[in-house]
Design a protein around this motif. Structure first.
Motif, PDB file in Angstrom:
ATOM      1  N   GLN A   1       0.839  -1.201   0.000  1.00  0.00           N
ATOM      2  CA  GLN A   1       0.000   0.000   0.000  1.00  0.00           C
ATOM      3  C   GLN A   1       0.877   1.255   0.000  1.00  0.00           C
ATOM      4  OE1 GLN A   1      -2.451   0.471   3.471  1.00  0.00           O
ATOM      5  NE2 GLN A   1      -3.586   2.189   2.611  1.00  0.00           N
ATOM      6  N   GLY A   2       1.931   1.253   0.781  1.00  0.00           N
ATOM      7  CA  GLY A   2       2.850   2.392   0.810  1.00  0.00           C
ATOM      8  C   GLY A   2       3.542   2.605  -0.522  1.00  0.00           C
ATOM      9  N   ILE A   3       3.941   1.513  -1.177  1.00  0.00           N
ATOM     10  CA  ILE A   3       4.572   1.624  -2.495  1.00  0.00           C
ATOM     11  C   ILE A   3       3.590   2.216  -3.492  1.00  0.00           C
ATOM     12  CG2 ILE A   3       5.468   0.280  -4.450  1.00  0.00           C
ATOM     13  CD1 ILE A   3       6.749  -1.589  -2.322  1.00  0.00           C
ATOM     14  N   TRP A   4       2.340   1.752  -3.442  1.00  0.00           N
ATOM     15  CA  TRP A   4       1.326   2.285  -4.356  1.00  0.00           C
ATOM     16  C   TRP A   4       1.115   3.774  -4.104  1.00  0.00           C
ATOM     17  CZ3 TRP A   4      -0.825   2.133  -8.763  1.00  0.00           C
ATOM     18  CH2 TRP A   4      -1.992   2.831  -9.009  1.00  0.00           C
ATOM     19  N   ASN A   5       0.954   4.155  -2.830  1.00  0.00           N
ATOM     20  CA  ASN A   5       0.686   5.550  -2.498  1.00  0.00           C
ATOM     21  C   ASN A   5       1.862   6.467  -2.811  1.00  0.00           C
ATOM     22  OD1 ASN A   5      -1.920   5.055  -1.597  1.00  0.00           O
ATOM     23  ND2 ASN A   5      -1.272   4.716   0.511  1.00  0.00           N
ATOM     24  N   GLN A   6       3.068   6.004  -2.552  1.00  0.00           N
ATOM     25  CA  GLN A   6       4.243   6.860  -2.706  1.00  0.00           C
ATOM     26  C   GLN A   6       4.843   6.833  -4.104  1.00  0.00           C
ATOM     27  OE1 GLN A   6       5.552   8.934  -0.288  1.00  0.00           O
ATOM     28  NE2 GLN A   6       3.714   8.406   0.862  1.00  0.00           N
ATOM     29  N   LEU A   7       4.747   5.703  -4.778  1.00  0.00           N
ATOM     30  CA  LEU A   7       5.402   5.564  -6.084  1.00  0.00           C
ATOM     31  C   LEU A   7       4.412   5.315  -7.220  1.00  0.00           C
ATOM     32  CD1 LEU A   7       8.401   3.353  -4.923  1.00  0.00           C
ATOM     33  CD2 LEU A   7       8.466   5.782  -5.467  1.00  0.00           C
ATOM     34  N   GLY A   8       3.442   4.442  -6.994  1.00  0.00           N
ATOM     35  CA  GLY A   8       2.516   4.068  -8.062  1.00  0.00           C
ATOM     36  C   GLY A   8       1.558   5.169  -8.464  1.00  0.00           C
ATOM     37  N   LYS A   9       0.868   5.754  -7.494  1.00  0.00           N
ATOM     38  CA  LYS A   9      -0.101   6.814  -7.793  1.00  0.00           C
ATOM     39  C   LYS A   9       0.536   8.010  -8.503  1.00  0.00           C
ATOM     40  CE  LYS A   9      -3.749   6.362  -4.349  1.00  0.00           C
ATOM     41  NZ  LYS A   9      -4.303   6.971  -3.121  1.00  0.00           N
ATOM     42  N   PRO A  10       1.675   8.523  -8.017  1.00  0.00           N
ATOM     43  CA  PRO A  10       2.270   9.666  -8.717  1.00  0.00           C
ATOM     44  C   PRO A  10       2.638   9.358 -10.168  1.00  0.00           C
ATOM     45  CG  PRO A  10       3.216   9.472  -6.531  1.00  0.00           C
ATOM     46  CD  PRO A  10       2.363   8.254  -6.747  1.00  0.00           C
ATOM     47  N   VAL A  11       3.117   8.145 -10.429  1.00  0.00           N
ATOM     48  CA  VAL A  11       3.457   7.775 -11.811  1.00  0.00           C
ATOM     49  C   VAL A  11       2.194   7.704 -12.658  1.00  0.00           C
ATOM     50  CG1 VAL A  11       4.351   5.896 -13.252  1.00  0.00           C
ATOM     51  CG2 VAL A  11       5.602   6.607 -11.213  1.00  0.00           C
ATOM     52  N   LEU A  12       1.145   7.099 -12.125  1.00  0.00           N
ATOM     53  CA  LEU A  12      -0.124   7.012 -12.846  1.00  0.00           C
ATOM     54  C   LEU A  12      -0.697   8.402 -13.116  1.00  0.00           C
ATOM     55  CD1 LEU A  12      -2.269   5.118 -14.028  1.00  0.00           C
ATOM     56  CD2 LEU A  12      -3.376   5.132 -11.786  1.00  0.00           C
ATOM     57  N   GLN A  13      -0.629   9.280 -12.130  1.00  0.00           N
ATOM     58  CA  GLN A  13      -1.118  10.646 -12.306  1.00  0.00           C
ATOM     59  C   GLN A  13      -0.302  11.393 -13.359  1.00  0.00           C
ATOM     60  OE1 GLN A  13      -0.994  12.096  -8.300  1.00  0.00           O
ATOM     61  NE2 GLN A  13      -3.030  11.287  -7.805  1.00  0.00           N
ATOM     62  N   ALA A  14       1.003  11.167 -13.363  1.00  0.00           N
ATOM     63  CA  ALA A  14       1.858  11.822 -14.362  1.00  0.00           C
ATOM     64  C   ALA A  14       1.519  11.347 -15.769  1.00  0.00           C
ATOM     65  CB  ALA A  14       3.328  11.556 -14.051  1.00  0.00           C
ATOM     66  N   PHE A  15       1.286  10.046 -15.934  1.00  0.00           N
ATOM     67  CA  PHE A  15       0.894   9.523 -17.247  1.00  0.00           C
ATOM     68  C   PHE A  15      -0.462  10.075 -17.678  1.00  0.00           C
ATOM     69  CE2 PHE A  15       3.978   5.912 -16.828  1.00  0.00           C
ATOM     70  CZ  PHE A  15       4.640   6.165 -18.019  1.00  0.00           C
ATOM     71  N   ASN A  16      -1.410  10.110 -16.743  1.00  0.00           N
ATOM     72  CA  ASN A  16      -2.727  10.659 -17.067  1.00  0.00           C
ATOM     73  C   ASN A  16      -2.619  12.121 -17.491  1.00  0.00           C
ATOM     74  OD1 ASN A  16      -4.110   8.279 -16.625  1.00  0.00           O
ATOM     75  ND2 ASN A  16      -4.575   8.763 -14.486  1.00  0.00           N
ATOM     76  N   GLN A  17      -1.803  12.895 -16.795  1.00  0.00           N
ATOM     77  CA  GLN A  17      -1.616  14.297 -17.139  1.00  0.00           C
ATOM     78  C   GLN A  17      -0.945  14.434 -18.505  1.00  0.00           C
ATOM     79  OE1 GLN A  17      -2.754  16.950 -15.389  1.00  0.00           O
ATOM     80  NE2 GLN A  17      -2.110  18.168 -17.133  1.00  0.00           N
ATOM     81  N   LEU A  18       0.012  13.572 -18.792  1.00  0.00           N
ATOM     82  CA  LEU A  18       0.697  13.599 -20.086  1.00  0.00           C
ATOM     83  C   LEU A  18      -0.287  13.305 -21.223  1.00  0.00           C
ATOM     84  CD1 LEU A  18       3.378  13.687 -21.720  1.00  0.00           C
ATOM     85  CD2 LEU A  18       3.514  11.214 -21.348  1.00  0.00           C
ATOM     86  N   PHE A  19      -1.105  12.268 -21.058  1.00  0.00           N
ATOM     87  CA  PHE A  19      -2.081  11.939 -22.101  1.00  0.00           C
ATOM     88  C   PHE A  19      -3.136  13.020 -22.240  1.00  0.00           C
ATOM     89  CE2 PHE A  19      -0.800   7.384 -21.181  1.00  0.00           C
ATOM     90  CZ  PHE A  19      -0.026   7.285 -22.328  1.00  0.00           C
ATOM     91  N   GLU A  20      -3.522  13.612 -21.132  1.00  0.00           N
ATOM     92  CA  GLU A  20      -4.491  14.709 -21.178  1.00  0.00           C
ATOM     93  C   GLU A  20      -3.909  15.915 -21.911  1.00  0.00           C
ATOM     94  OE1 GLU A  20      -6.300  17.350 -17.724  1.00  0.00           O
ATOM     95  OE2 GLU A  20      -6.878  15.232 -17.538  1.00  0.00           O
ATOM     96  N   ASP A  21      -2.647  16.219 -21.672  1.00  0.00           N
ATOM     97  CA  ASP A  21      -1.982  17.314 -22.374  1.00  0.00           C
ATOM     98  C   ASP A  21      -1.856  17.033 -23.862  1.00  0.00           C
ATOM     99  OD1 ASP A  21      -1.765  18.636 -19.976  1.00  0.00           O
ATOM    100  OD2 ASP A  21       0.379  18.144 -19.674  1.00  0.00           O
ATOM    101  N   LEU A  22      -1.563  15.775 -24.212  1.00  0.00           N
ATOM    102  CA  LEU A  22      -1.443  15.401 -25.626  1.00  0.00           C
ATOM    103  C   LEU A  22      -2.788  15.502 -26.330  1.00  0.00           C
ATOM    104  CD1 LEU A  22       0.980  12.341 -25.422  1.00  0.00           C
ATOM    105  CD2 LEU A  22       1.471  14.615 -26.350  1.00  0.00           C
ATOM    106  N   GLU A  23      -3.880  15.148 -25.650  1.00  0.00           N
ATOM    107  CA  GLU A  23      -5.204  15.233 -26.253  1.00  0.00           C
ATOM    108  C   GLU A  23      -5.639  16.684 -26.452  1.00  0.00           C
ATOM    109  OE1 GLU A  23      -7.846  13.053 -23.771  1.00  0.00           O
ATOM    110  OE2 GLU A  23      -7.157  11.094 -24.489  1.00  0.00           O
TER     111      GLU A  23
END
Length: 144
Positions: free
Chosen positions: A120-142
């Motif tokens: 859970q800590g790995i997801w919260n500290q490392l996984g979520k930020p990476v997922l959010q960064a990818f989502n933001q990147l795809f949103e910017d590209l769209e």
């Protein structure tokens, strides 16, 4: 149930132990740029540890990873703070192995629960930020 003394050269656990020490060494060298003198000291320690019973190697390695993971999480300004849970996850695996080998049921159950918390800590500290960064990147590209 008492643990029988297990020496290196007796089987599959040798491979797992070498992998754990190898991965730990690569991570330490890659993340923290250990100097050549420190690597020689680590190699000397490795040669000395090969004479220990595996239970002792497992417990001391798990203790070291637990301490370092706790130190990282206790220092929020450190650039590797979020990796503390990764060190905890490695320690959980070693403690589970140690508990299984020595028949310590309470330690085994505790480490299973702490493994879930580490994930859970790995997801919260490392996984979520990476997922959010990818989502933001795809949103910017769209939006372009």
């Amino acid at each position: 149930m008492s643990a029988r003394t297990y020496r290196f050269g007796d089987g599959l656990l040798d491979v797992l132990t070498v992998l754990v020490f190898g991965i730990t060494g690569v991570v330490a060298y890659g993340l923290f740029g250990l100097s050549e003198q420190l690597l020689h000291a680590a190699w000397a320690s490795w040669q000395w540890l090969t004479f220990w019973p595996v239970d002792k190697v497992l417990s001391w390695s798990a203790a070291a990873l637990t301490i370092y993971g706790a130190w990282l999480l206790a220092n929020p300004g450190h650039r590797w703070t979020s990796w503390g849970f990764v060190f905890f996850l490695g320690a959980n695996a070693l403690w589970i192995s140690y508990a299984w080998r020595t028949g310590q049921g309470s330690l085994f159950v505790q480490q299973l629960v702490l493994t879930v918390i580490s994930l859970q800590g790995i997801w919260n500290q490392l996984g979520k930020p990476v997922l959010q960064a990818f989502n933001q990147l795809f949103e910017d590209l769209e939006n372009e």
